[in-house]
Design a protein around this motif. Structure first.
Motif, PDB file in Angstrom:
ATOM      1  N   ALA A 373       0.845  -1.207   0.000  1.00  0.00           N
ATOM      2  CA  ALA A 373       0.000   0.000   0.000  1.00  0.00           C
ATOM      3  C   ALA A 373       0.874   1.248   0.000  1.00  0.00           C
ATOM      4  N   ASP A 374       1.943   1.178   0.796  1.00  0.00           N
ATOM      5  CA  ASP A 374       2.865   2.299   0.898  1.00  0.00           C
ATOM      6  C   ASP A 374       3.533   2.554  -0.453  1.00  0.00           C
ATOM      7  N   ARG A 375       3.953   1.477  -1.113  1.00  0.00           N
ATOM      8  CA  ARG A 375       4.617   1.601  -2.405  1.00  0.00           C
ATOM      9  C   ARG A 375       3.690   2.254  -3.442  1.00  0.00           C
ATOM     10  N   ARG A 376       2.431   1.962  -3.330  1.00  0.00           N
ATOM     11  CA  ARG A 376       1.481   2.547  -4.277  1.00  0.00           C
ATOM     12  C   ARG A 376       1.170   4.009  -3.965  1.00  0.00           C
ATOM     13  N   GLY A 377       1.652   4.470  -2.814  1.00  0.00           N
ATOM     14  CA  GLY A 377       1.465   5.884  -2.488  1.00  0.00           C
ATOM     15  C   GLY A 377       0.217   6.176  -1.657  1.00  0.00           C
ATOM     16  N   ALA A 378      -0.435   5.125  -1.136  1.00  0.00           N
ATOM     17  CA  ALA A 378      -1.644   5.351  -0.322  1.00  0.00           C
ATOM     18  C   ALA A 378      -1.272   6.065   0.970  1.00  0.00           C
ATOM     19  N   ARG A 379      -2.188   6.886   1.442  1.00  0.00           N
ATOM     20  CA  ARG A 379      -1.895   7.614   2.695  1.00  0.00           C
ATOM     21  C   ARG A 379      -2.502   6.923   3.902  1.00  0.00           C
ATOM     22  N   LEU A 380      -3.621   6.265   3.688  1.00  0.00           N
ATOM     23  CA  LEU A 380      -4.273   5.545   4.791  1.00  0.00           C
ATOM     24  C   LEU A 380      -4.541   4.113   4.359  1.00  0.00           C
ATOM     25  N   ALA A 381      -4.530   3.204   5.337  1.00  0.00           N
ATOM     26  CA  ALA A 381      -4.938   1.836   5.036  1.00  0.00           C
ATOM     27  C   ALA A 381      -6.071   1.457   5.979  1.00  0.00           C
ATOM     28  N   LEU A 382      -7.087   0.791   5.440  1.00  0.00           N
ATOM     29  CA  LEU A 382      -8.163   0.259   6.275  1.00  0.00           C
ATOM     30  C   LEU A 382      -7.908  -1.242   6.395  1.00  0.00           C
ATOM     31  N   ILE A 383      -7.653  -1.697   7.611  1.00  0.00           N
ATOM     32  CA  ILE A 383      -7.251  -3.095   7.824  1.00  0.00           C
ATOM     33  C   ILE A 383      -8.446  -3.908   8.328  1.00  0.00           C
ATOM     34  N   LEU A 384      -8.639  -5.079   7.718  1.00  0.00           N
ATOM     35  CA  LEU A 384      -9.770  -5.932   8.088  1.00  0.00           C
ATOM     36  C   LEU A 384      -9.280  -7.328   8.443  1.00  0.00           C
ATOM     37  N   GLY A 385      -9.072  -7.579   9.744  1.00  0.00           N
ATOM     38  CA  GLY A 385      -8.732  -8.928  10.227  1.00  0.00           C
ATOM     39  C   GLY A 385      -9.916  -9.476  11.009  1.00  0.00           C
ATOM     40  N   ASP A 386      -9.678 -10.597  11.671  1.00  0.00           N
ATOM     41  CA  ASP A 386     -10.776 -11.211  12.447  1.00  0.00           C
ATOM     42  C   ASP A 386     -11.320 -10.277  13.504  1.00  0.00           C
ATOM     43  N   ALA A 387     -10.383  -9.627  14.237  1.00  0.00           N
ATOM     44  CA  ALA A 387     -10.819  -8.742  15.328  1.00  0.00           C
ATOM     45  C   ALA A 387     -11.697  -7.625  14.774  1.00  0.00           C
ATOM     46  N   GLU A 388     -11.319  -7.081  13.628  1.00  0.00           N
ATOM     47  CA  GLU A 388     -12.075  -5.988  13.030  1.00  0.00           C
ATOM     48  C   GLU A 388     -13.465  -6.463  12.582  1.00  0.00           C
ATOM     49  N   LEU A 389     -13.494  -7.678  11.995  1.00  0.00           N
ATOM     50  CA  LEU A 389     -14.783  -8.204  11.529  1.00  0.00           C
ATOM     51  C   LEU A 389     -15.731  -8.356  12.713  1.00  0.00           C
ATOM     52  N   GLN A 390     -15.163  -8.864  13.824  1.00  0.00           N
ATOM     53  CA  GLN A 390     -15.995  -9.080  15.006  1.00  0.00           C
ATOM     54  C   GLN A 390     -16.531  -7.761  15.556  1.00  0.00           C
ATOM     55  N   ALA A 391     -15.649  -6.762  15.580  1.00  0.00           N
ATOM     56  CA  ALA A 391     -16.048  -5.454  16.120  1.00  0.00           C
ATOM     57  C   ALA A 391     -16.880  -4.664  15.108  1.00  0.00           C
ATOM     58  N   GLY A 392     -16.865  -5.079  13.844  1.00  0.00           N
ATOM     59  CA  GLY A 392     -17.598  -4.354  12.807  1.00  0.00           C
ATOM     60  C   GLY A 392     -16.911  -3.046  12.428  1.00  0.00           C
ATOM     61  N   ARG A 393     -15.638  -2.899  12.747  1.00  0.00           N
ATOM     62  CA  ARG A 393     -14.927  -1.656  12.445  1.00  0.00           C
ATOM     63  C   ARG A 393     -13.525  -1.965  11.894  1.00  0.00           C
ATOM     64  N   ALA A 394     -13.135  -1.246  10.845  1.00  0.00           N
ATOM     65  CA  ALA A 394     -11.809  -1.444  10.254  1.00  0.00           C
ATOM     66  C   ALA A 394     -10.784  -0.568  10.973  1.00  0.00           C
ATOM     67  N   THR A 395      -9.623  -1.140  11.245  1.00  0.00           N
ATOM     68  CA  THR A 395      -8.537  -0.352  11.840  1.00  0.00           C
ATOM     69  C   THR A 395      -7.985   0.601  10.776  1.00  0.00           C
ATOM     70  N   VAL A 396      -7.681   1.835  11.203  1.00  0.00           N
ATOM     71  CA  VAL A 396      -7.146   2.818  10.262  1.00  0.00           C
ATOM     72  C   VAL A 396      -5.664   3.029  10.544  1.00  0.00           C
ATOM     73  N   ARG A 397      -4.824   2.755   9.530  1.00  0.00           N
ATOM     74  CA  ARG A 397      -3.380   2.950   9.712  1.00  0.00           C
ATOM     75  C   ARG A 397      -2.940   4.166   8.896  1.00  0.00           C
ATOM     76  N   ASP A 398      -2.249   5.070   9.598  1.00  0.00           N
ATOM     77  CA  ASP A 398      -1.660   6.227   8.909  1.00  0.00           C
ATOM     78  C   ASP A 398      -0.322   5.758   8.331  1.00  0.00           C
ATOM     79  N   LEU A 399      -0.230   5.684   7.010  1.00  0.00           N
ATOM     80  CA  LEU A 399       0.945   5.053   6.402  1.00  0.00           C
ATOM     81  C   LEU A 399       2.195   5.932   6.463  1.00  0.00           C
ATOM     82  N   ALA A 400       2.005   7.257   6.538  1.00  0.00           N
ATOM     83  CA  ALA A 400       3.171   8.138   6.623  1.00  0.00           C
ATOM     84  C   ALA A 400       3.768   8.072   8.029  1.00  0.00           C
ATOM     85  N   ARG A 401       2.871   8.041   9.025  1.00  0.00           N
ATOM     86  CA  ARG A 401       3.372   8.056  10.416  1.00  0.00           C
ATOM     87  C   ARG A 401       3.588   6.664  10.990  1.00  0.00           C
TER      88      ARG A 401
END
Ligand code: HAM
Length: 430
Positions: A373-401
């Motif tokens: 994602a970083d190589r493609r130049g994205a600024r944010l990533a929305l991560i969807l693992g098991d924990a996120e699916l269970q909580a119904g919310r995607a983790t937001v990663r700031d790719l620059a920081r």
């Protein structure tokens, strides 16, 4: 068994890939924007025409018609040609569509591939692209000046570097025959130094010796009389008026009395845009007036003027070849196959709301996905693992920081809510 060798493109034909294609689109978009301010509207033309169209317009004795056309017989024996240029096609369409009667003062522009079987080299291809403009119904010098200002403004707009406009007059049906005879006399006096093609040209169309590419002929022709000295009074007055108008708008150009175009249909104003940075292929574009062409193709006596720019060469002098597509602003990263449905839903909604999204396939580690994602130049990533699916919310990663945001994004939020939330996160990321 099928042949295992890969198939490559035909010699002189090439693909235009990103990011070069993005640069081309910028050139085309700028043409649409600038030309429309001068009243030009787009025409889309067929790539194949009847062979006669080009023989009758470009001229039987030109290199294009004699040596360079891709001509073939259709299955019903009709002689057809892949168009080597588009002016003749625009004239045909202008007559065939009835524009010549309905709207004789038409202004049309086009872009598209042209085909000439020349020897390929840097900046010279067998399929190349042009952006061009044609205007009908005006024979006054103001039309010439307006077109040249439009061309100059377009070149400035796309940032063309180290180009210059060269101008000449090639006379008209009245004074050119006189010049043709002067040139024939000159050629006959230098016969021994001229190539066999030029011997033939002297009989059929002496003007074409000015366009010969053989070195020895070029040396001789450099001493030939020039058209500018043979202009009749109306042609001289036309040229002077064009120059005065160009001067008024401070358009930079140089007079080149040896400028001859490689096509026969020109009269009076002829011009080229040239550069010293591309070696032998120094013409970025060219054009001029063609007042007899519409009539020669069976139409009324309507004057015309136009130009065409070679897109490959233009891209080389503008540096737009390096233009890039906007990088994705957000990457959606499903860690497992279970997350595919939610990831797909999030990505689609975000794209529907104008975000550029990179949607990855699951099956790689989070680290690998983030790196991609970083190589493609994205600024944010929305991560969807098991924990996120269970909580119904995607983790937001700031790719620059390289850190997660405290707030997560609700997977089943409505499109507008999602867009609002993302916009806030983007603001905070920048
Ligand atoms: P042209 O000078 O034959 O004019 O072509 C215009 C431009 O097309 C050239 O200046 C060059 O940049 C590009 N070009 C030509 N041949 C090649 C090639 N083999 N490879 C790459 N680029 C090439 C015309 O075509 C006229 N129809 C222009 C015109 C329009 N005159 C009046 N209206």
């Amino acid at each position: 068994m099928s042949d295992p060798r890969t198939i490559v493109a035909v010699k002189g034909f090439r693909d235009v890939l990103p990011p070069e294609s993005e640069g081309w689109r910028a050139l085309e978009d700028a043409a649409a924007a600038v030309f429309s301010r001068y009243g030009f509207a787009e025409i889309r033309l067929p790539i194949v025409e009847r062979t006669d169209l080009f023989a009758r317009s470009i001229g039987e004795t030109t290199d294009i018609v004699e040596k360079e056309m891709y001509s073939f017989l259709d299955r019903d024996e009709t002689p057809l040609t892949l168009r080597p240029e588009a002016t003749a096609s625009v004239v045909r369409a202008y007559l065939e569509s009835g524009l010549a009667q309905r709207e004789p003062a038409a202004r049309l522009y086009y872009r598209g591939p042209m085909f000439r079987r020349e020897r390929p080299q840097r900046g010279r291809y067998r399929q190349f692209w042009q952006i061009g403009a044609e205007e009908f119904g005006r024979d006054d010098p103001l039309a010439d000046a307006e077109l040249l200002v439009m061309l100059e403004r377009y070149l400035a707009d796309v940032g063309a570097r180290a180009v210059r406009l060269e101008l000449n007059s090639v006379g008209d049906a009245r004074c050119r025959p006189v010049y043709r005879e002067r040139l024939r006399e000159f050629g006959r006096a230098h016969l021994e130094g001229l190539c066999p093609d030029c011997h033939r040209r002297l009989d059929r169309n002496p003007l074409r010796i000015l366009d010969c590419k053989v070195e020895e002929c070029r040396d001789i022709v450099a001493r030939a009389p020039v058209m500018l000295d043979s202009l009749c009074e109306p042609c001289r007055a036309h040229l002077d008026a064009v120059r005065t108008l160009l001067g008024q708008e401070a358009i930079e150009y140089v007079m080149n009395p040896r400028l001859v175009r490689g096509l026969d249909y020109y009269c009076r104003t002829a011009f080229e845009v040239v550069t010293d940075t591309l070696g032998a292929q120094n013409a970025i574009g060219g054009g001029g007036r063609y007042d007899g062409l519409v009539a020669a193709l069976g139409g009324p006596d309507v004057p015309g003027i136009g130009f065409a720019l070679g897109v490959e060469r233009l891209a080389m002098v503008t540096g737009t070849a390096e233009a890039r597509t906007a990088p994705p602003v957000v990457a959606v990263l499903p860690l497992e196959s279970r997350a595919i449905a939610s990831a797909f839903q999030l990505a689609t909604r975000l794209r529907d709301h104008g975000f550029t999204v990179a949607l990855e396939a699951p099956g790689r580690s989070l680290k690998a996905l983030l790196r991609g994602a970083d190589r493609r130049g994205a600024r944010l990533a929305l991560i969807l693992g098991d924990a996120e699916l269970q909580a119904g919310r995607a983790t937001v990663r700031d790719l620059a920081r390289h850190e997660d945001r405290p707030q997560a994004v609700a997977i089943d939020a409505s499109g507008p809510d999602l867009a609002r939330e993302l916009a806030q996160l983007m603001d905070a990321a920048s």
